[in-house]
Motif scaffolding. Structure first.
Motif, PDB file in Angstrom:
ATOM      1  N   ALA A 138     -34.293 -79.336  40.451  1.00  0.00           N
ATOM      2  CA  ALA A 138     -33.936 -80.742  40.217  1.00  0.00           C
ATOM      3  C   ALA A 138     -33.946 -81.061  38.727  1.00  0.00           C
ATOM      4  O   ALA A 138     -33.054 -81.753  38.222  1.00  0.00           O
ATOM      5  CB  ALA A 138     -34.911 -81.654  40.965  1.00  0.00           C
ATOM      6  N   VAL A 139     -34.942 -80.537  38.029  1.00  0.00           N
ATOM      7  CA  VAL A 139     -35.017 -80.754  36.572  1.00  0.00           C
ATOM      8  C   VAL A 139     -33.797 -80.139  35.891  1.00  0.00           C
ATOM      9  O   VAL A 139     -33.236 -80.702  34.953  1.00  0.00           O
ATOM     10  CB  VAL A 139     -36.331 -80.163  36.003  1.00  0.00           C
ATOM     11  N   ARG A 140     -33.353 -79.005  36.409  1.00  0.00           N
ATOM     12  CA  ARG A 140     -32.197 -78.325  35.813  1.00  0.00           C
ATOM     13  C   ARG A 140     -30.924 -79.160  35.965  1.00  0.00           C
ATOM     14  O   ARG A 140     -30.133 -79.260  35.040  1.00  0.00           O
ATOM     15  CB  ARG A 140     -32.000 -76.966  36.482  1.00  0.00           C
TER      16      ARG A 140
ATOM     17  N   ILE B 142     -35.584 -75.020  54.795  1.00  0.00           N
ATOM     18  CA  ILE B 142     -35.951 -73.840  54.000  1.00  0.00           C
ATOM     19  C   ILE B 142     -36.675 -74.252  52.724  1.00  0.00           C
ATOM     20  O   ILE B 142     -37.745 -73.753  52.407  1.00  0.00           O
ATOM     21  CB  ILE B 142     -34.698 -73.011  53.656  1.00  0.00           C
ATOM     22  N   LEU B 143     -36.092 -75.207  52.015  1.00  0.00           N
ATOM     23  CA  LEU B 143     -36.641 -75.532  50.690  1.00  0.00           C
ATOM     24  C   LEU B 143     -38.000 -76.224  50.744  1.00  0.00           C
ATOM     25  O   LEU B 143     -38.702 -76.247  49.739  1.00  0.00           O
ATOM     26  CB  LEU B 143     -35.645 -76.394  49.919  1.00  0.00           C
ATOM     27  N   CYS B 144     -38.376 -76.777  51.893  1.00  0.00           N
ATOM     28  CA  CYS B 144     -39.687 -77.435  51.941  1.00  0.00           C
ATOM     29  C   CYS B 144     -40.817 -76.412  51.784  1.00  0.00           C
ATOM     30  O   CYS B 144     -41.949 -76.788  51.495  1.00  0.00           O
ATOM     31  CB  CYS B 144     -39.853 -78.275  53.200  1.00  0.00           C
ATOM     32  N   SER B 145     -40.495 -75.139  51.929  1.00  0.00           N
ATOM     33  CA  SER B 145     -41.499 -74.095  51.665  1.00  0.00           C
ATOM     34  C   SER B 145     -41.481 -73.661  50.201  1.00  0.00           C
ATOM     35  O   SER B 145     -42.232 -72.770  49.806  1.00  0.00           O
ATOM     36  CB  SER B 145     -41.225 -72.861  52.542  1.00  0.00           C
TER      37      SER B 145
ATOM     38  N   LEU C  84     -40.143 -74.785  43.292  1.00  0.00           N
ATOM     39  CA  LEU C  84     -38.800 -74.359  42.855  1.00  0.00           C
ATOM     40  C   LEU C  84     -37.795 -75.501  43.020  1.00  0.00           C
ATOM     41  O   LEU C  84     -36.880 -75.652  42.202  1.00  0.00           O
ATOM     42  CB  LEU C  84     -38.334 -73.154  43.672  1.00  0.00           C
ATOM     43  N   ALA C  85     -37.968 -76.277  44.072  1.00  0.00           N
ATOM     44  CA  ALA C  85     -37.053 -77.416  44.287  1.00  0.00           C
ATOM     45  C   ALA C  85     -37.155 -78.391  43.121  1.00  0.00           C
ATOM     46  O   ALA C  85     -36.144 -78.923  42.637  1.00  0.00           O
ATOM     47  CB  ALA C  85     -37.361 -78.102  45.608  1.00  0.00           C
TER      48      ALA C  85
END
Lengths: 245, 183
Positions: A141-143, A129-132, A136-137
């Motif tokens: 990750a920064v968060r 899912i997240l590869c789309s 945002l990923a």
């Protein structure tokens, strides 16, 4: 924290400096560190969002809770779905994530459900899912980076399994597979391969393989030449062989 | 040049072999971790993932390369790309015997390929048995099975030709003994 970090342009033009100290290989590309783009400014901006609630924002929060409940249910349904229905559920969760007013919270829900309740397929589902949602990923990750970076340092000498590393596995593989530009993926992947614990470095190497292309080949060669850990060197060699085959 | 996965090349052990799917290659841990700690880590990284403890542990049994391919494609059918990387822990029946474990054949209800379904087993185990099993496998330096996308992709043409139901585009499998039809 010093905001020095290796950029894609520096890496590609070969201007990264080699670490002068012998015995301390140049795994971190000669730079002091992190964080990847967007830097800590973005994290701080996210932190500032936690202001006292007004009535309007409280109503908005109630809607948000409702949305997050539906989203969590959609994720649970997806995890439990039989294979013949899986694609439909993946599309539904993807659409809800795309429409979400609080996408980072939705990503957290998705990842936590997949890690905690997804069984042997949980991480794969979240990556798919997240590869789309590569951008945002990276933001997510920064968060979470500040909470994890000290843990990575502590785990360097005595690597142990930690479920939190599975969260990073999802994020790294998703970013590696996303359709973001190499320029956008590179900071996160190179920073994590330089500064992560063994588990994070391994996931980063696989994500670099997912990214592919000449930059990935050069980065993997750099890791093979400079990495101290035999397991990581071997993994980088396997991925490189695969890319060059 | 990538080769299609085979038991001899990808696993290198004598059949029959049980395969436990790993969540990712990091689940296998690292050689720099002390072995006793790594065995304990394996309980969490390889075994104690949901839906356990509500459900028993899933294993697949392979005797032939065809079995192996069916399992790979069956597991891949859960992904957006059926040919995504996959990782397994190979376990021999003697490993299970040594700690008093006997898997039970239970069809994998979630899979579409009837052959892959039948290769699925459930393992009921307590923590002590699992820890002994992990320790034994680590002492024997059992390697993990790594299957890369390029190698798995090479299974695609034959699976398409067979009409294997693990591929979402297939409607009917022509393999003798399978003959499954998508409903």
């Amino acid at each position: 924290m010093t905001a020095l970090r290796v950029s894609y342009d520096q890496f590609e033009t070969g201007s990264i400096r080699r670490a002068a100290t012998s015995g301390n290989r140049d795994r971190n590309f000669g730079m002091d560190v992190l964080p990847f783009n967007p830097p800590y400014g973005a994290y701080e901006a996210l932190s500032r969002n936690t202001q006292p609630q007004t009535d309007a924002s409280a109503a908005s929060t109630r809607t948000g809770i409702l949305d997050s409940t539906f989203f969590k249910q959609a994720v649970e349904d997806m995890i439990r779905s039989p294979i013949r229905d899986r694609a439909t559920h993946l599309d539904r969760v993807s659409k809800e994530l795309a429409d979400s007013d609080a996408p980072l919270e939705a990503i957290e829900t998705l990842i936590q459900e997949c890690v905690q309740r997804g069984g042997t397929d949980g991480l794969d589902i979240a990556v798919d899912i997240l590869c789309s949602f590569g951008d945002l990923a990276i933001k997510y990750a920064v968060r979470i980076l500040p909470g994890d970076i000290s843990r990575w340092d502590a785990a360097r000498e005595f690597p142990r399994f930690d479920r939190k590393d599975e969260v990073w596995y999802i994020l790294l593989r998703a970013v590696g597979r996303s359709n973001l530009s190499v320029n956008r993926k590179f900071p996160m992947l190179s920073d994590c391969v330089a500064k992560g614990n063994e588990s994070i470095r391994l996931a980063s190497i696989q994500a670099i393989g997912d990214m592919g292309g000449p930059t990935a080949v050069r980065l993997l060669k750099h890791v093979i030449e400079n990495e101290v850990d035999a397991d990581i060197r071997e993994a980088a060699s396997e991925v490189l062989d695969d890319l060059e085959a | 040049m990538a080769q299609p996965p085979t038991i001899a090349h990808s696993i290198g052990l004598c059949t029959p072999i049980f395969l436990r799917k790993l969540r990712n290659s990091g689940s296998f841990g690292f050689t720099s971790t002390p072995q006793t700690q790594r065995a304990r880590d394996w309980l969490d990284s390889i075994w104690r993932v949901e839906p356990h403890p509500e459900s028993p542990f899933s294993l697949f049994l392979v005797n032939t390369d065809d079995d192996f391919h069916r399992v790979i494609l069956g597991i891949g059918s859960k992904r957006r790309s059926p040919f995504s990387d996959a990782y397994f822990l190979p376990i021999l029946p003697c490993d299970l015997d040594s700690v008093g474990l006997t898997p039970t054949q239970i069809d994998a209800a979630e899979l579409d390929c009837p052959i892959a379904k039948r290769l699925h087993y459930h393992l009921e185990s307590n923590e002590d048995q699992l820890l002994k099993l992990c320790t034994r496998l680590l002492l024997q330096q059992r390697p993990k099975v790594t299957l890369k996308e390029k190698a798995i992709t090479m299974l695609g043409p034959k699976a398409t030709e067979d009409g294997c139901l693990s591929l979402s585009s297939s409607l009917r499998c022509i393999v003798s003994g399978c003959d499954a039809i998508r409903r």
